[in-house]
Scaffold this motif. Structure first.
Motif, PDB file in Angstrom:
ATOM      1  N   PRO A 116      -9.031  -3.063  -9.655  1.00  0.00           N
ATOM      2  CA  PRO A 116      -8.546  -1.813 -10.236  1.00  0.00           C
ATOM      3  C   PRO A 116      -9.669  -0.786 -10.367  1.00  0.00           C
ATOM      4  O   PRO A 116     -10.712  -1.051 -10.947  1.00  0.00           O
ATOM      5  CB  PRO A 116      -8.030  -2.235 -11.618  1.00  0.00           C
ATOM      6  CG  PRO A 116      -7.716  -3.683 -11.477  1.00  0.00           C
ATOM      7  CD  PRO A 116      -8.729  -4.214 -10.509  1.00  0.00           C
ATOM      8  N   PRO A 164      -1.370   2.204 -12.643  1.00  0.00           N
ATOM      9  CA  PRO A 164      -1.348   1.036 -11.757  1.00  0.00           C
ATOM     10  C   PRO A 164      -2.637   0.213 -11.844  1.00  0.00           C
ATOM     11  O   PRO A 164      -3.723   0.765 -11.934  1.00  0.00           O
ATOM     12  CB  PRO A 164      -1.196   1.625 -10.349  1.00  0.00           C
ATOM     13  CG  PRO A 164      -1.097   3.090 -10.498  1.00  0.00           C
ATOM     14  CD  PRO A 164      -1.312   3.458 -11.907  1.00  0.00           C
ATOM     15  N   SER A 165      -2.488  -1.111 -11.829  1.00  0.00           N
ATOM     16  CA  SER A 165      -3.639  -2.004 -11.739  1.00  0.00           C
ATOM     17  C   SER A 165      -3.918  -2.244 -10.268  1.00  0.00           C
ATOM     18  O   SER A 165      -3.605  -3.307  -9.719  1.00  0.00           O
ATOM     19  CB  SER A 165      -3.357  -3.327 -12.449  1.00  0.00           C
ATOM     20  OG  SER A 165      -3.357  -3.143 -13.830  1.00  0.00           O
ATOM     21  N   ALA A 166      -4.450  -1.236  -9.615  1.00  0.00           N
ATOM     22  CA  ALA A 166      -4.712  -1.301  -8.177  1.00  0.00           C
ATOM     23  C   ALA A 166      -5.911  -0.408  -7.871  1.00  0.00           C
ATOM     24  O   ALA A 166      -6.432   0.274  -8.744  1.00  0.00           O
ATOM     25  CB  ALA A 166      -3.484  -0.818  -7.404  1.00  0.00           C
ATOM     26  N   ARG A 167      -6.316  -0.426  -6.634  1.00  0.00           N
ATOM     27  CA  ARG A 167      -7.412   0.441  -6.185  1.00  0.00           C
ATOM     28  C   ARG A 167      -6.798   1.766  -5.759  1.00  0.00           C
ATOM     29  O   ARG A 167      -5.974   1.828  -4.847  1.00  0.00           O
ATOM     30  CB  ARG A 167      -8.121  -0.219  -5.002  1.00  0.00           C
ATOM     31  CG  ARG A 167      -9.297   0.564  -4.512  1.00  0.00           C
ATOM     32  CD  ARG A 167     -10.058  -0.256  -3.477  1.00  0.00           C
ATOM     33  NE  ARG A 167     -11.243   0.469  -3.071  1.00  0.00           N
ATOM     34  CZ  ARG A 167     -11.336   1.173  -1.954  1.00  0.00           C
ATOM     35  NH1 ARG A 167     -10.310   1.215  -1.130  1.00  0.00           N
ATOM     36  NH2 ARG A 167     -12.425   1.827  -1.675  1.00  0.00           N
ATOM     37  N   VAL A 204      -2.895   4.145  -2.873  1.00  0.00           N
ATOM     38  CA  VAL A 204      -2.867   3.075  -3.869  1.00  0.00           C
ATOM     39  C   VAL A 204      -2.711   1.782  -3.097  1.00  0.00           C
ATOM     40  O   VAL A 204      -1.745   1.595  -2.364  1.00  0.00           O
ATOM     41  CB  VAL A 204      -1.688   3.248  -4.856  1.00  0.00           C
ATOM     42  CG1 VAL A 204      -1.654   2.100  -5.853  1.00  0.00           C
ATOM     43  CG2 VAL A 204      -1.775   4.588  -5.555  1.00  0.00           C
ATOM     44  N   GLY A 205      -3.717   0.905  -3.234  1.00  0.00           N
ATOM     45  CA  GLY A 205      -3.684  -0.313  -2.450  1.00  0.00           C
ATOM     46  C   GLY A 205      -4.285  -1.493  -3.185  1.00  0.00           C
ATOM     47  O   GLY A 205      -4.717  -1.376  -4.335  1.00  0.00           O
ATOM     48  N   PRO A 206      -4.330  -2.622  -2.511  1.00  0.00           N
ATOM     49  CA  PRO A 206      -4.870  -3.830  -3.130  1.00  0.00           C
ATOM     50  C   PRO A 206      -6.382  -3.713  -3.341  1.00  0.00           C
ATOM     51  O   PRO A 206      -7.059  -2.950  -2.669  1.00  0.00           O
ATOM     52  CB  PRO A 206      -4.531  -4.923  -2.116  1.00  0.00           C
ATOM     53  CG  PRO A 206      -4.400  -4.215  -0.818  1.00  0.00           C
ATOM     54  CD  PRO A 206      -3.900  -2.836  -1.146  1.00  0.00           C
ATOM     55  N   MET A 236       0.849  -1.176   0.000  1.00  0.00           N
ATOM     56  CA  MET A 236       0.000   0.000   0.000  1.00  0.00           C
ATOM     57  C   MET A 236       0.893   1.237   0.000  1.00  0.00           C
ATOM     58  O   MET A 236       1.878   1.325   0.704  1.00  0.00           O
ATOM     59  CB  MET A 236      -0.889  -0.011   1.251  1.00  0.00           C
ATOM     60  CG  MET A 236      -1.808   1.171   1.304  1.00  0.00           C
ATOM     61  SD  MET A 236      -2.881   1.313   2.745  1.00  0.00           S
ATOM     62  CE  MET A 236      -3.153  -0.316   3.294  1.00  0.00           C
TER      63      MET A 236
END
Length: 73
Positions: free
Chosen positions: A30, A61-64, A25-27, A1
């Motif tokens: 997306p 980024p491919s993240a939340r 930006v975290g897990p 994160m």
């Protein structure tokens, strides 16, 4: 994160109002969300941010990703 905080300003008429931008930006699935100060122009910023990141040569980024603008008034 990954978390980041930066101070900036928003215009209210002719006055500059301080705004704190907090990004996380975290897990997770997306996604890219902007919360707080829910003006239409701010919501459209999602597309501008995505385009700016790609134009700068970076991969989005491919993240939340959650961006909070405070204060929310």
């Amino acid at each position: 994160m990954t978390q980041a905080v930066i101070g900036t300003f928003a215009l209210s008429g002719v006055r500059a109002m301080p705004v704190e931008v907090q990004a996380d930006v975290g897990p997770g699935l997306p996604s890219f969300s902007v919360v707080g100060l829910g003006d239409t122009a701010v919501l459209e910023a999602r597309d501008r941010v995505r385009a700016a990141i790609r134009a700068s040569g970076f991969d989005f980024p491919s993240a939340r990703i959650v961006v909070n603008l405070a204060p929310a008034t």
